[in-house]
Design an enzyme around this catalytic site. Structure first.
Site, PDB file in Angstrom:
ATOM      1  CG  HIS A  54      97.693 -21.308 -54.681  1.00 33.56           C
ATOM      2  ND1 HIS A  54      98.479 -20.258 -55.104  1.00 33.56           N
ATOM      3  CD2 HIS A  54      96.846 -20.799 -53.749  1.00 33.56           C
ATOM      4  CE1 HIS A  54      98.141 -19.163 -54.451  1.00 33.56           C
ATOM      5  NE2 HIS A  54      97.148 -19.453 -53.630  1.00 33.56           N
ATOM      6  CG  HIS A  84      93.792 -13.794 -55.015  1.00 37.68           C
ATOM      7  ND1 HIS A  84      94.432 -12.597 -54.751  1.00 37.68           N
ATOM      8  CD2 HIS A  84      93.975 -14.568 -53.917  1.00 37.68           C
ATOM      9  CE1 HIS A  84      94.979 -12.648 -53.551  1.00 37.68           C
ATOM     10  NE2 HIS A  84      94.721 -13.832 -53.024  1.00 37.68           N
TER      11      HIS A  84
END
Length: 236
Positions: free
Chosen positions: A6, A48
């Site tokens: 991730h 992100h």
């Protein structure tokens, strides 16, 4: 069950940086997940948040900064002084990296650009994906259903993952089919065994985020999920 790093090995290095991706190599991890946004001058970068404030020593939105401006920021020191000097990563660099090391990838479409800018964003992504070796597996995911539909129309052979923020909606099968999804990506905190069974019965594979607890990982494996996104891909 597949384990997907991730934002790279983000438990041990600053997320979405070269350090986080390169840390995968000695661990033998061959799946990564990352987020793609676009700079003011049309370059695709891996980050992100819509703003750089949390993960750099700067501030402001990604879409309103040039690549050159973003490259002047430090994206490592916030995590640990040992990573001082980490710079924002371009999608071009990552494509070269995954080609060289035969790594599979989940690209999350995460941008606030709209209109013609969004079309340009998708075009640049299309160009980058065409550079990826055919042996590398690719999933493109997003919470944004309209954006996923546009991408699926552009590249119908690339596997689609529909991200779900909270509880699986009753019309999940219809939603997944509307974007051509092969995968559904639910939040581990809301997923149930019945959800997995429903999705499997409709030929939808399940990739769960973000799983950093070994007990939860074993439970999901027993349920038959396809993959987990985790900050700890080696130990999970």
């Amino acid at each position: 069950m597949i384990k997907i790093a991730h934002r790279g090995i983000s438990a041990q290095a600053p997320e979405n940086t070269r350090a986080a991706f390169e840390m995968m190599l000695p661990l033998g991890v061959n799946w990564l997940e990352t987020d793609i946004d676009m700079t003011a001058d049309g370059r695709l970068v891996l980050i992100h948040d819509s703003k750089v404030n949390r993960t750099s020593n700067g501030n402001g939105t990604v879409n309103h900064n040039s690549l050159l401006g973003l490259q002047k920021l430090d994206f490592g020191q916030w995590f640990d002084a040992a990573f001082t000097g980490e710079r924002i990563v371009t999608l071009d660099w990552l494509v070269d990296f995954i080609n060289e090391h035969q790594i599979n990838v989940n690209f999350e479409l995460k941008t606030n650009v709209r209109g013609e800018q969004q079309n340009f964003y998708l075009m640049r992504l299309h160009q980058a994906i065409h550079r990826i070796h055919r042996d590398n597996q690719i999933i493109v995911s997003s919470f944004d259903i309209k954006l996923l539909k546009k991408f699926h129309e552009l590249m119908p052979k690339i596997a689609i993952g529909l991200l779900i923020a909270e509880t699986i909606p009753e019309n999940i099968v219809e939603l997944a089919r509307s974007v051509g999804a092969k995968y559904v990506h639910p939040d581990v905190n809301y997923l149930t065994s019945a959800d997995v069974q429903l999705l499997a019965a409709n030929q939808l594979q399940v990739n769960v985020w973000t799983v950093n607890n070994a007990v939860a990982a074993h439970r999901l494996a027993d349920w038959g999920v396809n993959a987990i996104f985790t900050d700890f891909p080696k130990t999970m």
